[in-house]
Design a protein around this motif. Structure first.
Motif, PDB file in Angstrom:
ATOM      1  N   LEU A 383       0.822  -1.207   0.000  1.00 15.38           N
ATOM      2  CA  LEU A 383       0.000   0.000   0.000  1.00 15.38           C
ATOM      3  C   LEU A 383       0.859   1.261   0.000  1.00 15.38           C
ATOM      4  O   LEU A 383       0.613   2.198  -0.770  1.00 15.38           O
ATOM      5  CB  LEU A 383      -0.918   0.015   1.218  1.00 15.38           C
ATOM      6  N   PHE A 384       1.863   1.301   0.867  1.00 15.38           N
ATOM      7  CA  PHE A 384       2.683   2.499   0.974  1.00 15.38           C
ATOM      8  C   PHE A 384       3.495   2.720  -0.304  1.00 15.38           C
ATOM      9  O   PHE A 384       3.607   3.854  -0.782  1.00 15.38           O
ATOM     10  CB  PHE A 384       3.615   2.406   2.186  1.00 15.38           C
ATOM     11  N   MET A 417      12.563   3.113  -5.655  1.00 16.97           N
ATOM     12  CA  MET A 417      12.311   4.316  -4.859  1.00 16.97           C
ATOM     13  C   MET A 417      11.126   4.103  -3.924  1.00 16.97           C
ATOM     14  O   MET A 417      11.170   4.445  -2.739  1.00 16.97           O
ATOM     15  CB  MET A 417      12.036   5.499  -5.806  1.00 16.97           C
ATOM     16  N   ALA A 418      10.044   3.506  -4.446  1.00 14.88           N
ATOM     17  CA  ALA A 418       8.837   3.282  -3.646  1.00 14.88           C
ATOM     18  C   ALA A 418       9.093   2.265  -2.543  1.00 14.88           C
ATOM     19  O   ALA A 418       8.654   2.445  -1.399  1.00 14.88           O
ATOM     20  CB  ALA A 418       7.700   2.815  -4.550  1.00 14.88           C
ATOM     21  N   ASP A 419       9.824   1.187  -2.855  1.00 14.57           N
ATOM     22  CA  ASP A 419      10.111   0.158  -1.849  1.00 14.57           C
ATOM     23  C   ASP A 419      10.987   0.715  -0.727  1.00 14.57           C
ATOM     24  O   ASP A 419      10.791   0.387   0.456  1.00 14.57           O
ATOM     25  CB  ASP A 419      10.804  -1.041  -2.494  1.00 14.57           C
ATOM     26  N   ALA A 422       8.833   2.849   1.549  1.00  7.17           N
ATOM     27  CA  ALA A 422       7.982   2.004   2.390  1.00  7.17           C
ATOM     28  C   ALA A 422       8.776   1.393   3.542  1.00  7.17           C
ATOM     29  O   ALA A 422       8.294   1.338   4.677  1.00  7.17           O
ATOM     30  CB  ALA A 422       7.341   0.909   1.536  1.00  7.17           C
ATOM     31  N   GLU A 423       9.996   0.963   3.268  1.00 11.63           N
ATOM     32  CA  GLU A 423      10.847   0.385   4.311  1.00 11.63           C
ATOM     33  C   GLU A 423      11.185   1.430   5.368  1.00 11.63           C
ATOM     34  O   GLU A 423      11.124   1.147   6.576  1.00 11.63           O
ATOM     35  CB  GLU A 423      12.132  -0.162   3.681  1.00 11.63           C
ATOM     36  N   GLU A 424      11.523   2.628   4.919  1.00 14.57           N
ATOM     37  CA  GLU A 424      11.863   3.698   5.860  1.00 14.57           C
ATOM     38  C   GLU A 424      10.671   4.040   6.760  1.00 14.57           C
ATOM     39  O   GLU A 424      10.822   4.191   7.976  1.00 14.57           O
ATOM     40  CB  GLU A 424      12.308   4.941   5.081  1.00 14.57           C
ATOM     41  N   LEU A 429       7.761   3.655  12.141  1.00 17.19           N
ATOM     42  CA  LEU A 429       6.556   3.346  12.918  1.00 17.19           C
ATOM     43  C   LEU A 429       6.806   2.215  13.918  1.00 17.19           C
ATOM     44  O   LEU A 429       6.252   2.222  15.021  1.00 17.19           O
ATOM     45  CB  LEU A 429       5.400   2.987  11.977  1.00 17.19           C
ATOM     46  N   LEU A 430       7.640   1.256  13.549  1.00 14.38           N
ATOM     47  CA  LEU A 430       7.987   0.182  14.480  1.00 14.38           C
ATOM     48  C   LEU A 430       8.818   0.725  15.643  1.00 14.38           C
ATOM     49  O   LEU A 430       8.614   0.344  16.804  1.00 14.38           O
ATOM     50  CB  LEU A 430       8.756  -0.921  13.754  1.00 14.38           C
ATOM     51  N   PHE A 431       9.761   1.614  15.335  1.00 10.88           N
ATOM     52  CA  PHE A 431      10.600   2.202  16.381  1.00 10.88           C
ATOM     53  C   PHE A 431       9.765   3.022  17.357  1.00 10.88           C
ATOM     54  O   PHE A 431       9.984   2.994  18.567  1.00 10.88           O
ATOM     55  CB  PHE A 431      11.692   3.078  15.746  1.00 10.88           C
ATOM     56  N   GLN A 432       8.768   3.741  16.839  1.00 13.41           N
ATOM     57  CA  GLN A 432       7.892   4.558  17.678  1.00 13.41           C
ATOM     58  C   GLN A 432       6.826   3.725  18.379  1.00 13.41           C
ATOM     59  O   GLN A 432       6.065   4.256  19.178  1.00 13.41           O
ATOM     60  CB  GLN A 432       7.218   5.644  16.821  1.00 13.41           C
TER      61      GLN A 432
END
Length: 471
Positions: A383-384, A417-419, A422-424, A429-432
């Motif tokens: 999605l992202f 670029m899109a992948d 999305a990874e970043e 969000l996982l870190f937060q």
């Protein structure tokens, strides 16, 4: 003998006089039908009613403004014109048999042309009984509408249905069925509908609102875009709608169902969405309904209609907010190629006042909300990444329209670029701890109560408006 002759003359005179009296009654009811259509958003451009002794002819031209899909013209509105031509027979003797107030046979023309061929045996008939109640019968046989310069070829599978109504239109039961419909350009079918059914029951509540419910179903829907690069096939679509009163408030539920969706070869479904609304004051909804009907009657320009509608909503806002309205997505579930996505959401204001609407801190203090979402990690990435691709393509197109020379990335460069984006985003969000990873799944839970926001069991400080300036 003379008495019999006098009686005979009186009976004949009465029979001849009845259609004249009936004619006045029928015209009044016909005008009510036109007024109801006008209140529903149709603009009456012309209305002619020619009443005779034993019958009447009516011709009403409507204009329906609809948004036109033209990206170069903001707020572009296209007007579709159609006419209803009715041949009316006055009672008491009905052509179809029996006695009644009137029988109305109707033809529909779009932009001055018959939708169907001249010899098409269409039946759109309204039968009105003596007490004003009646039924509308629709029987449109299957036919082919050939293409012309204004429209593509249409294979129409027919339509049948019935609407039963009482004298004051305060109770209406409707059933309708469309076995099939397809739209073609040359040999290519652009749109296909199969097995459309609708069944609804509604009644006028003492408050003045039409309440009730119904079921809408479609067996199959296919759509192929003009570029032949995008195809959508939906199977077994359904929607259940229900509304009713609880005390002085109105509540409603909507359930949407889908067995499967094939989008360019990617298979989704089954899917279900259950939504509900509650604590909506009937009096306020009636005021809003009447305000919108008055806007329709005034025939304002489109831009003025929007301002007038906003004014109606704002004037009824205080009483609406005072009732603590609630909205919820009680269930959301869909099977995707990457796995199952599930979620729910609810929000309600408690004790919020209209004067506090501009005070964000007061709003946060008086909102009660909960949300849950669970999805495969691969679906989040999909999605992202898709969102990033769309944004890049839109930016390139905007710069081109401004006359800039833009270097277009190769497909593999755009994917990379899109992948990466999305990874970043996922790692952030996982870190937060906004998202929690559990194997191949991602999940989140959030709640807002008494001004406190909690995400996955962790309290999140909310910004206080004006705090930065105070410092």
């Amino acid at each position: 003998m003379k008495k019999f002759a006098v009686l005979f003359v009186l009976i004949v005179a009465a029979l001849l006089a009845i259609p004249g009296y009936v004619g006045h009654q029928v015209e009044a009811r016909y005008q009510v039908l036109v007024a109801r259509l006008e209140m529903s958003g149709f603009q009456v451009a012309k209305h002619i009613y020619q009443r005779g002794w034993f019958g009447a002819n009516a011709e009403t031209d409507f204009v329906l403004p609809i948004p036109a899909p033209d990206a170069d013209i903001p707020d572009n509105i296209k007007e579709v014109g159609f006419s209803i031509h009715s041949d009316i027979v006055h009672g008491p003797l009905m052509p179809a048999g029996g006695i009644g107030l009137a029988e109305i046979n109707t033809r529909i023309l779009v932009d001055g042309e018959n939708v169907f061929p001249e010899d098409y045996p269409a039946k759109i008939q309204i039968r009105v009984s003596w007490n004003g109640a009646g039924e509308t019968l629709v029987d449109l046989p299957a036919t082919v509408i050939p293409s012309n310069e204004n429209r593509p070829r249409i294979d129409f599978g027919g339509m049948s249905g019935q609407m039963l109504f009482n004298a004051g239109f305060s109770k209406i039961d409707t059933t309708m069925a469309l076995p099939g419909l397809s739209v073609s350009e040359g040999e290519a079918k652009r749109m296909v509908l199969q097995g459309v059914r609708a069944d609804s029951k509604s009644w006028l509540d003492e408050s003045g609102l039409m309440l009730g419910g119904g079921v809408f179903e479609v067996d199959r829907f296919e759509l192929v875009m003009i570029d032949d690069l995008t195809s959508i096939v939906l199977q077994e679509i359904g929607a259940d709608v229900d509304s009713g009163k609880q005390g002085e408030n109105v509540s409603g539920t909507i359930t949407c169902r889908l067995k499967s969706a094939d989008i360019n070869g990617d298979l989704y479904g089954p899917a279900i969405l259950e939504m509900s609304m509650g604590n909506l004051p009937a009096e306020v909804l009636v005021n809003i309904q009447q305000g919108m009907e008055e806007i329709q009657r005034q025939k304002l320009p489109q831009q003025q209609q929007a301002f007038a509608a906003m004014s109606v909503l704002m004037s009824n806002g205080p009483r609406l907010i005072k009732s603590d309205p609630k909205f919820s997505i009680d269930r959301f579930s869909v099977k995707t190629p990457q796995g199952d996505v599930e979620g729910r959401f609810s929000v309600q204001s408690i004790g919020l006042l209209w004067k506090e609407i501009a005070n964000m801190q007061a709003i946060v203090q008086k909102l009660e909300a909960e949300a849950e979402l669970k999805m495969p990690e691969s679906f989040f990435r999909f999605l992202f990444a898709q969102q990033v691709r769309n944004q890049v393509v839109q930016q390139i197109e905007m710069r081109r329209q401004m006359g800039e020379e833009v270097e277009v990335p190769e497909p593999h460069e755009l994917d990379a670029m899109a992948d990466a984006a999305a990874e970043e985003q996922l790692q952030r969000l996982l870190f937060q701890e906004v998202l929690i990873r559990d194997g191949t799944m991602l999940s989140t839970q959030a709640s807002l109560s008494s001004g406190l926001l909690s995400v996955n069991g962790k309290a999140i400080p909310l910004p206080v408006p004006g705090a930065a300036q105070a410092q």
